[in-house]
Enzyme design. Sequence first.
Site, short mmCIF file in Angstrom:
data_model
loop_
_atom_site.label_atom_id
_atom_site.label_comp_id
_atom_site.label_asym_id
_atom_site.label_seq_id
_atom_site.Cartn_x
_atom_site.Cartn_y
_atom_site.Cartn_z
CG ASP A 101 -0.30 1.39 -15.68
OD1 ASP A 101 -1.24 0.61 -15.41
OD2 ASP A 101 0.71 1.50 -14.98
CG ASP A 208 -4.49 -0.72 -12.23
OD1 ASP A 208 -3.43 -0.57 -11.63
OD2 ASP A 208 -5.61 -0.49 -11.71
CD GLU A 266 -1.68 -4.31 -9.93
OE1 GLU A 266 -1.12 -3.87 -8.92
OE2 GLU A 266 -2.69 -3.76 -10.42
CG HIS A 338 3.29 2.38 -8.97
ND1 HIS A 338 3.35 1.27 -9.80
CD2 HIS A 338 1.98 2.61 -8.76
CE1 HIS A 338 2.14 0.86 -10.07
NE2 HIS A 338 1.27 1.66 -9.46
CG ASP A 339 1.03 -0.08 -6.28
OD1 ASP A 339 0.82 1.15 -6.23
OD2 ASP A 339 0.49 -0.83 -7.11
C1 NOJ Z 1 -2.89 -1.02 -8.82
C2 NOJ Z 1 -1.99 0.14 -9.05
O1 NOJ Z 1 -0.68 -0.32 -9.21
C3 NOJ Z 1 -2.17 1.06 -7.88
O2 NOJ Z 1 -1.21 2.09 -7.85
C4 NOJ Z 1 -3.57 1.60 -7.93
O3 NOJ Z 1 -3.81 2.37 -6.77
C5 NOJ Z 1 -4.62 0.49 -7.99
N1 NOJ Z 1 -4.26 -0.57 -8.88
C6 NOJ Z 1 -5.93 1.04 -8.45
O4 NOJ Z 1 -5.87 1.39 -9.81
#
Ligand code: NOJ
Length: 567
Positions: A101, A208, A266, A338-339
């Site tokens: 990541d 990210d 992302e 994970h989100d």
């Molecule tokens: C996206 C990540 O997937 C998430 O878990 C994170 O809180 C935010 N970006 C900030 O880095």
Amino acid sequence: MQSSQIPWWSQAVVYQVYPRSFADSDADGVGDLRGILSRLDHLSDLGVDVVWLSPIYVSPQDDNGYDIADYQAIDPMFGTLEDFDALVAAVHERGMKLVMDLVVNHTSDEHPWFVEAKQPGSAKRDWYLWRPARDGFEPGTPGAEPTNWGSFFGGSAWQYDEASGEYYLHLFSRKQPDLNWENPEVRQAVYAMMRWWVDRGVDGFRMDVINLISKNYPLTDGRQGPGEPYSFEIERVANGPRLVEFLEEMNAEVGIDERQLFTVGEMVSCTADHARAYTSRHHHRLGMVFTFEHVQLDQRTGKLTPNPVRLSELKQNLAHWQRALAEDGWNSLYFENHDQPRSVSRFGDDSPEHRVASAKALATVLHLHQGTPYVYQGQEIGVTNAGFTTIEQYADIEAHGMYRQLLAAGVPSEQLLDALGRMGRDNARTPMPWDGSPHGGFTTGTPWLPLGAGHETINVVADRAAADSIFEHYRKLIALRHELEVVRTGAFQLLLPDDDTLWAFTRSWGDEVLLVLANMSSYLASVPVGELPSLEDARLILSSGSAGTDVQTLQPWEARVYRLATG
Ligand code: NOJ
């Protein structure tokens, strides 16, 4: 395209490991690198090609490692660089690749760069985004923030720094200051760090919120809806005018395409048109992006005021992306990470009666689209949402931030807890249930987050022993992708677009046509034979296992993949 020109990652399946919650080797209740190493056979049995690790760098863990204080060291909680090297070697020995990541929109406020930048006049002051108070306001007083932007985790996106009398921007927590990518030194420092990991054996990066690195300057107030405490006009900070330039520069400086590295960016607020531009094979930018469109269909008025989503909306959205990137660019395919909440609870039916079948139906439709599929740890055994009912059970900074903000705005606590139970990020972060023991074989200590509801029966040992194993179904889907060109590159066509029960589409490559047909409901459904390509002489090459004898009736959540007789 000649097969020699096809990038390796477009034929791959990725497995995401959330290291905190995967496997704990030292009984401290938190997963670690040695734990991952001990479970690698689970991944090679599944047949995945790439392992993506969520952040394992030194971090105060304000946002579970997405707040990095040292990009070139492993957090002791996860192990050491030697453990990391051993993990890379073991992943490679099994013929898989390892992706890290990359979190470079922001650092931790404990990163030495930011510690130095806090000194007014320091050489690194300009590495972050400092602004004076709003004109006519006393610095540090309510309303004096430089703009009206809200942070993703609640509250203002600006933090006042008393020592200098200025504010710094943090689109996430106040412990995650945004880097200033306009400064070339910042960019060179990031590229040098990336090269260091690549030289250590890393095969690529998941980036990210990478489309936030180029912001729209000057930073000015955004639209603010009535009753909204802050502006959430993301377009002001996403897809800025220099994004493509930065991505191309990064690609060249790190040698991303030259070294055939894997990249997935992302991207919040990213349309299919943006994605085509960022992943076009005529440029050297990114391999693919993660869009949010399909996972925001049920959050039109916000994450904690979820609305139901119709199957037709979901499948049409995916089909739109298939079409948009058919000629150029590349899709990533995901329902979970994970989100996001667990897909079987969100889009399937997680009741004991339908959990297994609905997990398989979701897997079947996703993995038969064109793109690179992602499996999030636990998805391959149908792990459900956590079942938390009190705010104290949550550890996530976002859950607490949003809960506080909405509670203060008058939303009843029961409503928020219900929404968090459905949408909260900790749903995906509960420890991996390896077996039916009290801590699921995840740890012999006390897990940092409680295991999810039902782990006594929903776990790896139980699933793999079951005749209708979800893991086994994933294994077959992954093998099918490796085996069949039509799954990898075949043209996609959505059928029955307005049907809210059936998900049906074809994939075609040369003379070969696959028909994918799934009942996405908990009821029997009949196959509208006249509206589908002929099934005469078709061969069933994969099914979710619950097929009845009647070809024209689909059992609840039954999914089938046919190879049609053509020509
Ligand atoms: C996206 C990540 O997937 C998430 O878990 C994170 O809180 C935010 N970006 C900030 O880095």
